[in-house]
Each structure stands twice: as structure tokens, then as C-alpha cells.
Design an enzyme around this catalytic site. Sequence first.
Site, PDB file in Angstrom:
ATOM      1  N   GLN A  35      40.091  48.548  40.660  1.00 39.29           N
ATOM      2  CA  GLN A  35      38.969  47.753  41.495  1.00 39.29           C
ATOM      3  C   GLN A  35      39.869  46.636  41.771  1.00 39.29           C
ATOM      4  OE1 GLN A  35      35.208  48.717  40.403  1.00 39.29           O
ATOM      5  NE2 GLN A  35      35.541  50.526  40.160  1.00 39.29           N
ATOM      6  N   CYS A  36      41.060  45.957  41.436  1.00 37.75           N
ATOM      7  CA  CYS A  36      41.497  44.581  41.565  1.00 37.75           C
ATOM      8  C   CYS A  36      41.852  44.368  43.190  1.00 37.75           C
ATOM      9  CB  CYS A  36      42.527  44.926  40.625  1.00 37.75           C
ATOM     10  SG  CYS A  36      43.297  42.770  40.770  1.00 37.75           S
ATOM     11  N   GLY A  37      42.331  43.457  43.408  1.00 40.11           N
ATOM     12  CA  GLY A  37      43.176  43.179  44.752  1.00 40.11           C
ATOM     13  C   GLY A  37      44.156  43.225  44.904  1.00 40.11           C
TER      14      GLY A  37
END
Length: 159
Positions: A35-37
Amino acid sequence: MSNIGDFSVQGISGETVDLARHTGSVVLVVNVASQCGFTPQYAGLQALYEQYKDRGLVVLGFPCNQFGAQEPGNEAEILDFCTTKFNVSFPLFAKVDVNGENAAPLFTWLKGEKPGLLGIEAVKWNFSKFLLDKQGKVVDRFAPMTKPEDLSAEIEKLL
């Protein structure tokens, strides 16, 4: 510890994995999160793995929840996400801490071998990358914003 082959880690399915199996390969160790950029880098890591695996590259993905709680899932959820969304086929491992007193010994060693900018050892964010040669020694460290496809020249030199 003198090279990656000195470590055993827990695989994403709970099994013990002796990293000595990767001696003789060029290894890219990455702390990952779903769930990271930077999560779209999974596609680039998989592409690197597919491009170079027959020549001796292995990518090792270590999920980590230390940065913005961006890897909240359990191992089964992480594996499902990686395989269904990005077709990941490179080895994934159980969630680890990469910093602090509970840091996985592998990451403590990696950071000591190749500190980041200004000599700071701490991993700054998800998708930090450590590149190791065929002898299992750390050759370089790359920041999260370094795209996997930008590592091709460095990998080619080591293969």
C-alpha cells in the site's frame, strides 16, 4: 557475517530458507509493501527478474510494515496480492522489521555493509534496494525512488 549465504530467513509460507542457496547469483534484496506509492515497482522488479533470472539474478522481496503501516496484511494476504496484482514469481519472505531493535539480522548486516546517504544506515522507506554480487557481498544500495528498470546496467556488470 561475511555474505548473504550466512543467513537463514523465514519464507512467506513459514518455511526456513537458507540464503546460501543464492551464492553464485546476483541478488537484489528489496523491502516491499503493498500500500505504498512505490508499490507499482513490483512490476519492474518482476520484469527484472524475468529478464535476468536465467543469467543468474534473483530478486528477494521482504515485506515491511515499518513505514506508514503500508504493509498491514498477513503473509497469505501479501502473497495473494503480489501474485494476483503483479504476477510476482520471485521469492517473497515473511514480514520483517528493517530498522530498530527488532530489525532482521539480514537487514542489520546489509545496512552496515552499505550505509545510505551521509553514512546513515537506517532504511528510509519501502522499496529500498541492496544489490549483491555472486559472492554474496553488498555492491550497492539504491533509494526507493530508483526504479527497478534503472538497475539493468548495474546488474549486467555483475552477471
